[in-house]
Enzyme design. Structure first.
Site: not given
Ligand code: PAF
Length: 301
Positions: A11, A127, A186, A190, A256
Site C-alpha cells: 500500500l 496492491a 471493512k 476482513n 493479505s
Molecule cells: O486483506 C485483504 O486481503 C483484502 O482486504 C480482501 C478484501 C480480503 C481481499 O483479499
C-alpha cells in the site's frame, strides 16, 4: 504538497508511486537503510497494461519528516502509536498524519485527538508487492478518509486537499464524517475472509465452496455486525451479503493475511478478529466464532 509515506509495503509503495507520478513531492520512508538505498529513489508501478516508473525520494532518515505537510502511515497497526509519537516530535504544528490500516487495533491515538491533526483512512485499492520497489496495482477501489471527531474548519479543508490530491493521482478518495463506521464495514469483510483463508490455506473465492468455511464466515460477520450495531455504528443492511460478494469479486486473491503467513510475517489477526473480540468483551457480547478463529490463526502463525 510535501508528502511522506511511511512503510514500503504494497500500500505504501502504491500510494507513493501514484502520488509521485501525479507531481506531488513524495518521500518514502523505510526503516531499512540497505533496502532504502537499493531502491535508489525509484519505484515501478505495474498496471494492467503498462509499467510506470516513479521517481521520488526513498530514505531511511526520519529528518525528512520535518517539512511534511502530510504523513501517510502505511504500516501495520501495532506500529502506529509509536510512529505517531516519532512523527509529531519531528514535525510542525500543522502536519496532518493519516493512518491507513486494516482493522481497528490502531484507533486509540485517533480517539484521543480532537485537534484534527490525526485522520483515519480505509482503502479498497488492490496492491500487491511484486518485490521491494515494484508494486502491482491490481484493482481500483474507493478510499475514504475522515476525522473521528469534528475538526476545526482549516483541518477539514486540509483533509479535502488531501482527498483531491489522491483522487488526481488515480486513487479515488472521499472525505466522510462517519469514518469509524467505514472502518467497521471493512473490518467485517476482513474478519469474515482473512483468517479463514489462513485456516483453509486457499484463495478468497474457495471459501464459498467449502460448506464449513462458508458457515463460519457467516457467523464471524454476524457476530461482528451485532457488536458494531451495539456500538451505534451503521454497517449497512447486509454485511454478510457484502462479504460474500467481496469473496466472489476477489476469488483469485490470496488474502493479505495468508500472504503474511506464507512470508513468515506477523499477521493482523489481533487487529481484526482479536480487536473485535476485545470490543465485544466491553459490551459483554459473546463472539465465540471470532474468539476461536483468533486462537486458531495465532497457533498457525
Ligand atoms: O486483506 C485483504 O486481503 C483484502 O482486504 C480482501 C478484501 C480480503 C481481499 O483479499
Amino acid at each position: 504538497m510535501n508528502i511522506v509515506v511511511i512503510g514500503p509495503g504494497a500500500l505504501g509503495s502504491l500510494f507513493s508511486a501514484r502520488l509521485a507520478v501525479s507531481g506531488q513531492d513524495v518521500t518514502l520512508l523505510d526503516h531499512n537503510v540497505t533496502r532504502a538505498q537499493a531502491l535508489a529513489n525509484r519505484l515501478v508501478l505495474s498496471t494492467a497494461d503498462q509499467d510506470i516508473e516513479a521517481t521520488l525520494t526513498i530514505t531511511a532518515h526520519p529528518a525528512c519528516l520535518a517539512d511534511a505537510e502530510l504523513i501517510i502511515l502505511a504500516v501495520k497497526s501495532p506500529q502506529v502509536d509509536g510512529l505517531i509519537h516519532i512523527a509529531q516530535s519531528r514535525t510542525g504544528p500543522d502536519t496532518l498524519i493519516l493512518g491507513l490500516q486494516n482493522g481497528i487495533g490502531h484507533l486509540q491515538p485517533f480517539k484521543d485527538c480532537a485537534t484534527g491533526l490525526l485522520a483515519l483512512g480505509v482503502t479498497s485499492q488492490g496492491a500487491t508487492l511484486v518485490k521491494p520497489g515494484h508494486v502491482r496495482h491490481g484493482g481500483h477501489g474507493p478510499t475514504t478518509i475522515g476525522f473521528l471527531h469534528p475538526a476545526p474548519d482549516q483541518r477539514t479543508a486540509m483533509l479535502k486537499r488531501v482527498a483531491a490530491a489522491m483522487s488526481a493521482a488515480g486513487l479515488a478518495t472521499e472525505v466522510v464524517d462517519d469514518i469509524e463506521a467505514r472502518l467497521w464495514q471493512k473490518l467485517l469483510v476482513n474478519a469474515g475472509i482473512n483468517g479463514l483463508t489462513v485456516l483453509y490455506d486457499c484463495p478468497n473465492g474457495q471459501l464459498l465452496g467449502i460448506a464449513e468455511a462458508r458457515t463460519r464466515l457467516i457467523a464471524l460477520v454476524e457476530e461482528g455486525a451485532l457488536v458494531a450495531r451495539q456500538k451505534g455504528l451503521d454497517v449497512g443492511p447486509d454485511p454478510v451479503g457484502r462479504t460474500l460478494e467481496v469473496c466472489r469479486a476477489t476469488a483469485n486473491n490470496i488474502s493479505s493475511m495468508l500472504q503474511d503467513v506464507r512470508r513468515g510475517r506477523t499477521t493482523e489477526i489481533l487487529a481484526i478478529n482479536g480487536a473485535l473480540v476485545a470490543e465485544a468483551k466491553k459490551l459483554a457480547t459473546p463472539v465465540p466464532e471470532n474468539e476461536l478463529l483468533t486462537r486458531q490463526v495465532l497457533m498457525k502463525s
